[in-house]
Scaffold this active site. Structure first.
Site, mmCIF file in Angstrom:
data_model
loop_
_atom_site.group_PDB
_atom_site.id
_atom_site.type_symbol
_atom_site.label_atom_id
_atom_site.label_comp_id
_atom_site.label_asym_id
_atom_site.label_seq_id
_atom_site.Cartn_x
_atom_site.Cartn_y
_atom_site.Cartn_z
ATOM 1 N N ASN A 10 0.130 -7.614 0.642
ATOM 2 C CA ASN A 10 -0.613 -7.217 1.774
ATOM 3 C C ASN A 10 -0.302 -7.510 2.986
ATOM 4 O O ASN A 10 -1.028 -7.792 3.830
ATOM 5 C CB ASN A 10 -2.184 -7.545 1.449
ATOM 6 C CG ASN A 10 -3.081 -6.641 2.204
ATOM 7 O OD1 ASN A 10 -4.247 -6.996 2.681
ATOM 8 N ND2 ASN A 10 -2.620 -5.364 2.758
ATOM 9 N N CYS A 12 3.340 -6.287 4.224
ATOM 10 C CA CYS A 12 4.563 -5.481 4.230
ATOM 11 C C CYS A 12 4.318 -4.109 3.993
ATOM 12 O O CYS A 12 3.944 -3.101 5.012
ATOM 13 C CB CYS A 12 5.841 -5.612 3.412
ATOM 14 S SG CYS A 12 6.443 -7.578 3.993
ATOM 15 N N ARG A 13 4.225 -3.528 2.661
ATOM 16 C CA ARG A 13 3.995 -2.270 2.386
ATOM 17 C C ARG A 13 2.762 -1.699 2.711
ATOM 18 O O ARG A 13 2.279 -0.689 3.371
ATOM 19 C CB ARG A 13 4.207 -1.888 1.027
ATOM 20 C CG ARG A 13 5.958 -2.172 0.904
ATOM 21 C CD ARG A 13 6.218 -2.266 -0.601
ATOM 22 N NE ARG A 13 5.743 -3.373 -1.344
ATOM 23 C CZ ARG A 13 5.897 -3.614 -2.549
ATOM 24 N NH1 ARG A 13 6.446 -3.093 -3.170
ATOM 25 N NH2 ARG A 13 5.451 -4.884 -3.063
ATOM 26 N N SER A 14 1.733 -2.219 2.143
ATOM 27 C CA SER A 14 0.196 -1.766 2.084
ATOM 28 C C SER A 14 -0.439 -1.616 3.518
ATOM 29 O O SER A 14 -1.196 -0.746 4.111
ATOM 30 C CB SER A 14 -0.646 -2.381 1.173
ATOM 31 O OG SER A 14 -0.962 -3.714 1.149
ATOM 32 N N ASP A 122 9.912 -3.246 -2.633
ATOM 33 C CA ASP A 122 9.441 -4.417 -1.953
ATOM 34 C C ASP A 122 10.367 -4.759 -0.988
ATOM 35 O O ASP A 122 11.602 -5.081 -1.413
ATOM 36 C CB ASP A 122 9.107 -5.542 -2.829
ATOM 37 C CG ASP A 122 8.652 -6.462 -2.229
ATOM 38 O OD1 ASP A 122 8.759 -6.936 -1.077
ATOM 39 O OD2 ASP A 122 8.097 -7.616 -3.252
HETATM 40 P P1 4NP Z 1 4.353 -6.740 0.466
HETATM 41 O O1 4NP Z 1 5.556 -7.539 0.450
HETATM 42 O O2 4NP Z 1 3.914 -6.600 -1.202
HETATM 43 O O3 4NP Z 1 4.872 -5.229 0.488
HETATM 44 O O4 4NP Z 1 3.171 -7.169 0.946
HETATM 45 C C1 4NP Z 1 5.636 -8.902 -0.115
HETATM 46 C C2 4NP Z 1 5.144 -9.873 0.792
HETATM 47 C C3 4NP Z 1 5.040 -11.325 0.313
HETATM 48 C C4 4NP Z 1 5.881 -11.430 -0.755
HETATM 49 C C5 4NP Z 1 6.260 -10.623 -1.501
HETATM 50 C C6 4NP Z 1 6.067 -9.439 -1.451
HETATM 51 N N1 4NP Z 1 5.661 -13.020 -1.001
HETATM 52 O O5 4NP Z 1 6.414 -13.125 -2.216
HETATM 53 O O6 4NP Z 1 5.246 -13.767 -0.527
#
Ligand code: 4NP
Length: 151
Positions: A10, A12-14, A122
């Site tokens: 929560n 980057c993408r969402s 991701d």
């Molecule tokens: P998101 O990206 O799922 O698009 O917010 C990520 C942000 C952090 C992590 C993995 C994906 N992480 O492993 O901390």
């Protein structure tokens, strides 16, 4: 119409998906409630990733007021549509939902013509244009979802 965007962290993408949808429905007469969450809670309380903030800014979207949170069981009942960014998010969400809530949980690219049923990759550990790819996929998928609502 209540819509929840979900990815892993929560950050980057969402949050970007939330910002893009909020921006696109500004001129709509329908009332939208739009939020985002992560299947994981490691980043709860944090602002979106700087790279997501930057690509949003480039497109005149401000996502800096958003704060990460983890999905809650009430979300499955509350929202009309729950969009999962990738297959792993979708599997996680479906495991937590009740049987009658499964139909509202779909992939972000569910309605997309160009990226139909693909994962939104991701971008967290990636380099280069990962966030641009994510932005383009989200924007087209959200346009197609709004077309679907208008049919
Ligand atoms: P998101 O990206 O799922 O698009 O917010 C990520 C942000 C952090 C992590 C993995 C994906 N992480 O492993 O901390």
């Amino acid at each position: 119409m209540k819509i929840l965007m979900v990815c892993l962290g929560n950050i980057c993408r969402s949050p970007l998906a939330q910002g893009i949808l909020e921006n696109k429905v500004k001129d709509y007469h329908l009332t939208f409630e739009i939020d985002s969450a992560g299947t994981g809670g490691w980043h709860a309380g944090e602002k979106p990733d700087l790279r997501s903030i930057q690509i949003a800014n480039k497109n005149n979207i401000d996502i800096t007021a958003q704060r990460a949170r983890k999905i809650r069981s009430i979300d499955f009942e509350y929202f009309d549509w729950i969009f999962a960014m990738d297959q792993s998010n979708l599997n996680d969400l479906r495991k937590q939902a009740h049987e009658h809530e499964l139909d509202k949980i779909v992939k972000m690219t569910h309605f997309s013509k160009k990226y139909n049923l693909q994962d939104i990759p991701d971008p967290y550990y990636g380099e280069g244009d990962g966030f641009q790819i994510v932005y383009d996929m989200l924007s087209e998928s959200i346009d197609c979802f709004l077309d679907h609502l208008n049919k």
